[in-house]
Design a protein around this motif. Structure first.
Motif, PDB file in Angstrom:
ATOM      1  N   ALA A   1       0.949  -1.277   0.018  1.00 32.71           N
ATOM      2  CA  ALA A   1       0.129  -0.119   0.098  1.00 32.71           C
ATOM      3  C   ALA A   1       0.949   1.353  -0.124  1.00 32.71           C
ATOM      4  CB  ALA A   1      -0.960  -0.081   1.235  1.00 32.71           C
ATOM      5  N   THR A   2       1.993   1.374   0.769  1.00 32.34           N
ATOM      6  CA  THR A   2       2.892   2.262   0.730  1.00 32.34           C
ATOM      7  C   THR A   2       3.360   2.377  -0.614  1.00 32.34           C
ATOM      8  OG1 THR A   2       3.288   2.143   3.141  1.00 32.34           O
ATOM      9  CG2 THR A   2       4.977   3.311   1.676  1.00 32.34           C
TER      10      THR A   2
ATOM     11  N   ALA B   1       0.981   4.071  -2.817  1.00 33.43           N
ATOM     12  CA  ALA B   1       0.769   5.633  -2.468  1.00 33.43           C
ATOM     13  C   ALA B   1       2.008   6.461  -3.069  1.00 33.43           C
ATOM     14  CB  ALA B   1       0.739   5.919  -0.962  1.00 33.43           C
ATOM     15  N   GLU B   2       2.996   5.631  -3.163  1.00 34.62           N
ATOM     16  CA  GLU B   2       4.255   6.608  -3.471  1.00 34.62           C
ATOM     17  C   GLU B   2       4.383   6.624  -5.242  1.00 34.62           C
ATOM     18  OE1 GLU B   2       7.196   4.158  -1.918  1.00 34.62           O
ATOM     19  OE2 GLU B   2       7.412   5.340   0.291  1.00 34.62           O
TER      20      GLU B   2
ATOM     21  N   GLN C   1       1.351   7.258  -6.955  1.00 33.86           N
ATOM     22  CA  GLN C   1       0.402   7.664  -7.538  1.00 33.86           C
ATOM     23  C   GLN C   1       0.436   8.810  -8.442  1.00 33.86           C
ATOM     24  OE1 GLN C   1      -3.294   7.217  -6.766  1.00 33.86           O
ATOM     25  NE2 GLN C   1      -1.989   5.319  -6.578  1.00 33.86           N
TER      26      GLN C   1
ATOM     27  N   SER D   1      -4.803   3.193  -0.377  1.00 32.31           N
ATOM     28  CA  SER D   1      -3.538   4.094  -0.506  1.00 32.31           C
ATOM     29  C   SER D   1      -3.633   4.812  -1.800  1.00 32.31           C
ATOM     30  CB  SER D   1      -2.510   2.924  -0.543  1.00 32.31           C
ATOM     31  OG  SER D   1      -2.644   2.111  -1.538  1.00 32.31           O
ATOM     32  N   GLY D   2      -4.770   4.565  -2.485  1.00 29.24           N
ATOM     33  CA  GLY D   2      -4.642   5.343  -3.939  1.00 29.24           C
ATOM     34  C   GLY D   2      -5.498   4.918  -4.933  1.00 29.24           C
TER      35      GLY D   2
END
Length: 164
Positions: free
Chosen positions: A63-64, A67-68, A70, A92-93
């Motif tokens: 998930a991180t 998000a990074e 996106q 997360s996006g």
């Protein structure tokens, strides 16, 4: 930008398809296995299925990564077997799920013939038992892995572009 999550049980071709889709889109690819803590790999290597608790840090790491990515977009693999796992990733996006689906026999055959992977065929049944197919409100599409990888990639790219 949307991140594609290539999902499915072990042996479905997530790495093959994910790598090809990322290359076609000109974005980064991340392999889900790289996000597992060593304890998870050891457990699966020993033929023991992961629990939801085992999967939590792995899902959080994926998930991180989502998000990074996106802004740039990307493709990441993840078995994403259960709706609640996909909910974590979706939280997360913006994501689109590319679900690779196939018969037990085809998956088992693929798992038996591959080399250098820690996941034993003995865990296939537990993965299939946990698998919850995409629901209509989840962004993504399901693709039959009995087709060639090139056909699956082409169909997935078409479906992804149509939804974008």
């Amino acid at each position: 930008m949307t991140v594609i999550v290539v999902m499915g049980v072990s042996g479905s071709g997530k790495t093959t398809v994910g790598t090809a889709v990322a290359r076609a889109l000109g974005v980064e690819y991340a392999e889900a296995d790289a996000f597992h803590p060593q304890a998870n790999i050891d457990k699966m290597t020993a033929g023991r299925p992961l629990t939801d608790e085992d999967r939590a840090p792995w899902l959080a790491a994926i998930a991180t990564w989502i998000a990074e990515h996106q802004e740039s977009g990307g493709v990441v693999s993840s078995s994403a077997l259960k709706r609640r796992y996909r909910d974590v990733l979706r939280g997360s996006g913006q994501v689109w799920f590319l679900h690779l689906d196939g018969s037990h026999d085809l998956l088992a055959k693929r798992m038996k013939t591959r080399t250098g992977h820690f996941m034993p065929v003995s865990l296939l049944d537990s993965q299939l038992a946990d698998l919850e197919p995409l629901e209509p409100d989840e962004p993504g599409s399901t693709f039959d892995i009995s087709r060639s990888p090139a056909d699956v990639v082409a169909a997935a790219l078409t479906a992804f572009r149509e939804c974008a």
